[in-house]
Write a protein that holds these residues in place. Structure first.
Motif, short mmCIF file in Angstrom:
data_model
loop_
_atom_site.label_atom_id
_atom_site.label_comp_id
_atom_site.label_asym_id
_atom_site.label_seq_id
_atom_site.Cartn_x
_atom_site.Cartn_y
_atom_site.Cartn_z
N GLN A 182 -1.88 5.34 -13.77
CA GLN A 182 -1.38 4.91 -12.47
C GLN A 182 -2.48 4.33 -11.60
O GLN A 182 -2.23 3.44 -10.78
CB GLN A 182 -0.60 6.04 -11.77
N LYS B 227 0.84 -1.20 0.00
CA LYS B 227 0.00 0.00 0.00
C LYS B 227 0.87 1.25 0.00
O LYS B 227 0.58 2.23 -0.67
CB LYS B 227 -0.91 0.00 1.23
N TYR C 115 -2.89 0.79 -12.98
CA TYR C 115 -1.69 0.05 -12.59
C TYR C 115 -1.79 -0.37 -11.13
O TYR C 115 -1.53 -1.52 -10.78
CB TYR C 115 -0.47 0.94 -12.84
N ALA C 116 -2.22 0.56 -10.27
CA ALA C 116 -2.38 0.26 -8.85
C ALA C 116 -3.40 -0.85 -8.63
O ALA C 116 -3.20 -1.73 -7.79
CB ALA C 116 -2.79 1.53 -8.10
N THR C 117 -4.48 -0.81 -9.43
CA THR C 117 -5.52 -1.85 -9.30
C THR C 117 -4.95 -3.22 -9.65
O THR C 117 -5.23 -4.21 -8.95
CB THR C 117 -6.70 -1.52 -10.24
N ASN D 262 4.68 4.91 -6.05
CA ASN D 262 4.43 4.82 -7.48
C ASN D 262 3.84 6.14 -7.98
O ASN D 262 4.27 6.69 -8.99
CB ASN D 262 3.43 3.70 -7.80
N ASN D 263 2.84 6.64 -7.24
CA ASN D 263 2.19 7.89 -7.64
C ASN D 263 3.18 9.04 -7.64
O ASN D 263 3.15 9.89 -8.53
CB ASN D 263 1.03 8.20 -6.69
N LYS E 108 -2.65 -4.43 -6.87
CA LYS E 108 -3.44 -4.84 -5.71
C LYS E 108 -4.05 -6.23 -5.94
O LYS E 108 -4.08 -7.06 -5.05
CB LYS E 108 -4.56 -3.81 -5.49
N GLU F 234 -3.33 11.72 -0.75
CA GLU F 234 -3.11 10.47 -0.01
C GLU F 234 -3.41 10.66 1.47
O GLU F 234 -4.01 9.80 2.09
CB GLU F 234 -1.66 10.02 -0.15
N GLU G 34 2.24 1.93 -3.39
CA GLU G 34 1.31 2.59 -4.29
C GLU G 34 1.50 4.10 -4.25
O GLU G 34 1.47 4.77 -5.28
CB GLU G 34 -0.11 2.22 -3.86
N LYS G 35 1.74 4.62 -3.04
CA LYS G 35 1.97 6.06 -2.91
C LYS G 35 3.27 6.46 -3.59
O LYS G 35 3.35 7.49 -4.26
CB LYS G 35 2.02 6.45 -1.44
#
Lengths: 103, 121
Positions: free
Chosen positions: B79, A60, B82-84, A66-67, B87, A88, A63-64
């Motif tokens: 993005q 998780k 991609y995140a989906t 990545n952003n 996950k 976020e 993911e941040k």
């Protein structure tokens, strides 16, 4: 290269490394399903920062990151990250509350 | 190296994750790139043209390589997708060790309490 154990340190140093040399920096993630391992790497071919985990909660956090990197790379190293991180934070806060209530 | 549009790239990436569940790994690299050669870049700089950078995304499972790129305007949609995908496929990671630790700690406390009680009695 030794793995960085602190996530916050990894994020800070990664962003610094990228901003210092945006054209030769890359961000790699490696996922191995059979071992349940995730390795993140940021390097500019001189310095190499790595973070290793087997925890879903770190995915998780990734993911941040990545952003952050999508924003930095697509918009430029001077991109304002407050928008990314601000969103976020707003998302993270209700999520934390939700978890608290469940417990 | 196959250069794809973002959506076919995401489909291929999903396939890579599905093929590597038993054995193998998936690598995804993000890099800032102008997608032009150094010579072209130098020409553009001398001509005073602005160089447009995009975020280059490359993925491999060790056998096949795919790539795509996203610009400043379309990276947010990419993005999110991609995140989906991440996950949905990163399911081998351990979940909530904290809770387990708490449970383990509680268990120890209970055991400790039970031990203490008989002692008191």
């Amino acid at each position: 290269m030794v793995y960085i154990t602190s996530w916050d340190e990894f994020v800070d140093r990664s962003v610094q490394l990228f901003r210092a040399d945006p054209d030769s920096s890359r961000y790699v993630m490696k996922y191995r399903h059979s071992d349940g391992k995730l390795v993140l790497k940021v390097t500019d071919n001189k310095e190499c920062l790595k973070f290793k985990t087997d925890q879903a909660q770190d995915a998780k956090k990734m993911e941040k990151l990545n952003n952050i990197f999508f924003a930095l790379m697509a918009r430029g190293p001077d991109a304002d990250l407050s928008e990314v991180t601000g969103k976020e934070q707003m998302e993270a806060q209700p999520a934390k509350k939700g978890r608290g209530r469940k417990q | 190296m196959v250069n794809l549009q973002p959506d076919p790239f995401l489909n291929e990436l999903t396939g890579m994750f599905e093929r590597t569940t038993e054995t193998g790994s998936v690598w995804v690299t993000l890099k800032r790139s102008s997608l032009k050669s150094k010579v072209q870049r130098n020409k553009m700089t001398t001509a005073g043209e602005p160089i447009e950078y995009r975020c280059l995304i490359r993925a491999t499972d060790g056998k096949k390589k795919i790539s795509t790129s996203v610009g400043a305007k379309d990276h947010q949609r990419f993005q999110a997708s991609y995140a989906t995908i991440l996950k949905a496929h990163m399911t081998a990671l351990k979940k909530r060790e904290r809770k387990d630790k708490k449970k383990a700690a509680e268990g120890l406390k209970k055991v400790g309490g039970e031990n203490k009680k008989p002692k008191r009695v």
